[in-house]
Design a protein around this motif. Structure first.
Motif, mmCIF file in Angstrom:
data_model
loop_
_atom_site.group_PDB
_atom_site.id
_atom_site.type_symbol
_atom_site.label_atom_id
_atom_site.label_comp_id
_atom_site.label_asym_id
_atom_site.label_seq_id
_atom_site.Cartn_x
_atom_site.Cartn_y
_atom_site.Cartn_z
ATOM 1 N N UNK A 75 32.691 26.912 46.981
ATOM 2 C CA UNK A 75 33.827 27.807 46.771
ATOM 3 C C UNK A 75 34.247 28.357 48.124
ATOM 4 N N UNK A 76 35.533 28.272 48.431
ATOM 5 C CA UNK A 76 36.071 28.831 49.660
ATOM 6 C C UNK A 76 37.049 29.936 49.293
ATOM 7 N N UNK A 77 36.665 31.170 49.618
ATOM 8 C CA UNK A 77 37.446 32.332 49.227
ATOM 9 C C UNK A 77 36.615 33.241 48.343
ATOM 10 N N UNK A 78 37.260 34.198 47.733
ATOM 11 C CA UNK A 78 36.582 35.152 46.851
ATOM 12 C C UNK A 78 36.628 34.619 45.420
ATOM 13 N N UNK A 79 35.485 34.598 44.765
ATOM 14 C CA UNK A 79 35.410 34.068 43.399
ATOM 15 C C UNK A 79 35.659 35.176 42.381
ATOM 16 N N UNK A 80 36.852 35.759 42.449
ATOM 17 C CA UNK A 80 37.244 36.810 41.518
ATOM 18 C C UNK A 80 38.330 36.258 40.590
ATOM 19 N N UNK A 81 38.866 37.119 39.718
ATOM 20 C CA UNK A 81 39.912 36.678 38.811
ATOM 21 C C UNK A 81 39.417 35.554 37.918
ATOM 22 N N UNK A 82 40.280 34.572 37.682
ATOM 23 C CA UNK A 82 39.895 33.435 36.847
ATOM 24 C C UNK A 82 38.781 32.614 37.492
ATOM 25 N N UNK A 83 38.665 32.679 38.812
ATOM 26 C CA UNK A 83 37.647 31.883 39.487
ATOM 27 C C UNK A 83 36.243 32.457 39.350
ATOM 28 N N UNK A 84 36.130 33.660 38.775
ATOM 29 C CA UNK A 84 34.796 34.159 38.450
ATOM 30 C C UNK A 84 34.199 33.305 37.333
ATOM 31 N N UNK A 85 35.049 32.859 36.402
ATOM 32 C CA UNK A 85 34.582 31.945 35.347
ATOM 33 C C UNK A 85 34.122 30.627 35.955
ATOM 34 N N UNK A 86 34.843 30.155 36.976
ATOM 35 C CA UNK A 86 34.439 28.922 37.666
ATOM 36 C C UNK A 86 33.066 29.089 38.307
#
Length: 203
Positions: free
Chosen positions: A90-101
């Protein structure tokens, strides 16, 4: 109210982790002091790691030998590592919908299986050359995490595949390089391939 909702969310995530982590997972974070998003990502991962004894957080500088070993060249970068390094990044902050990712990636690394249909896995096993998948996403995109998850499943299925989630807001120069106007965009070996989220049978 916000504190109550946050506490309830942490309890829910802790329950998920307790049920779906059969083996330990390492979250390996690479940071640079001059990148503000690194502070946010470290805070997020530290809080997550505290919710399960099977999760540990390691933090390395982007200029370290570890970063080179993991093939990381920008920060913040997070590698999700199980019994082996499955090439999940993961490149960046894993927040928002990408927390599910992120949660899905942790479950994948812990189980060590892709969860893909057998016929899809058989096709993926035919790949014997390095394949680098970059899924260009945004944290507010409700479709991006589907493609991110599929890419990570492919990485678990075949050790020749590496799959990155890249937050376009954090790395706008990549949007310019690949001429991207919408997300999710899938980049294969640094070549724009297609836009949108596809089911495994089509990808």
């Amino acid at each position: 109210m916000e504190e109550t909702e946050q506490a309830a969310g942490e309890v829910e995530v802790a329950e998920l982790l307790s049920k779906h982590l059969p083996t330990p997972v390492r979250l390996v974070l690479f940071v640079r002091e001059d990148v503000a998003a690194c502070v946010e990502q470290r805070r997020l991962l530290d809080a997550l790691a505290q919710l399960s004894e099977r999760l540990t957080l390691e933090v390395h500088d982007l200029d370290s030998e570890a970063a080179r070993a993991y093939g990381v060249n920008k920060a913040p970068a997070t590698a999700v590592v199980g019994a082996r390094d499955y090439g999940i990044r993961f490149f960046g902050v894993t927040a928002g919908y990408e927390f599910s990712s992120l949660l899905n990636a942790i479950f994948l690394a812990s189980h060590g299986t892709s969860g893909l249909p057998q016929d899809v896995e058989e096709v993926l096993k035919l790949i014997d050359q390095p394949v680098h998948l970059e899924i260009m996403a945004t944290l507010t995109c409700p479709y991006c995490f589907e493609m991110v998850h599929l890419a990570h499943q492919m990485a678990v299925a075949n050790e020749h595949i590496r799959a990155d989630m890249v937050d376009m807001a954090e790395y706008p120069h990549l949007a310019q390089r690949y001429h991207i106007s919408g997300v999710p965009w899938t980049i294969i070996n640094e070549t724009p391939a297609f836009q949108g989220a596809l089911p495994a049978i089509n990808a």
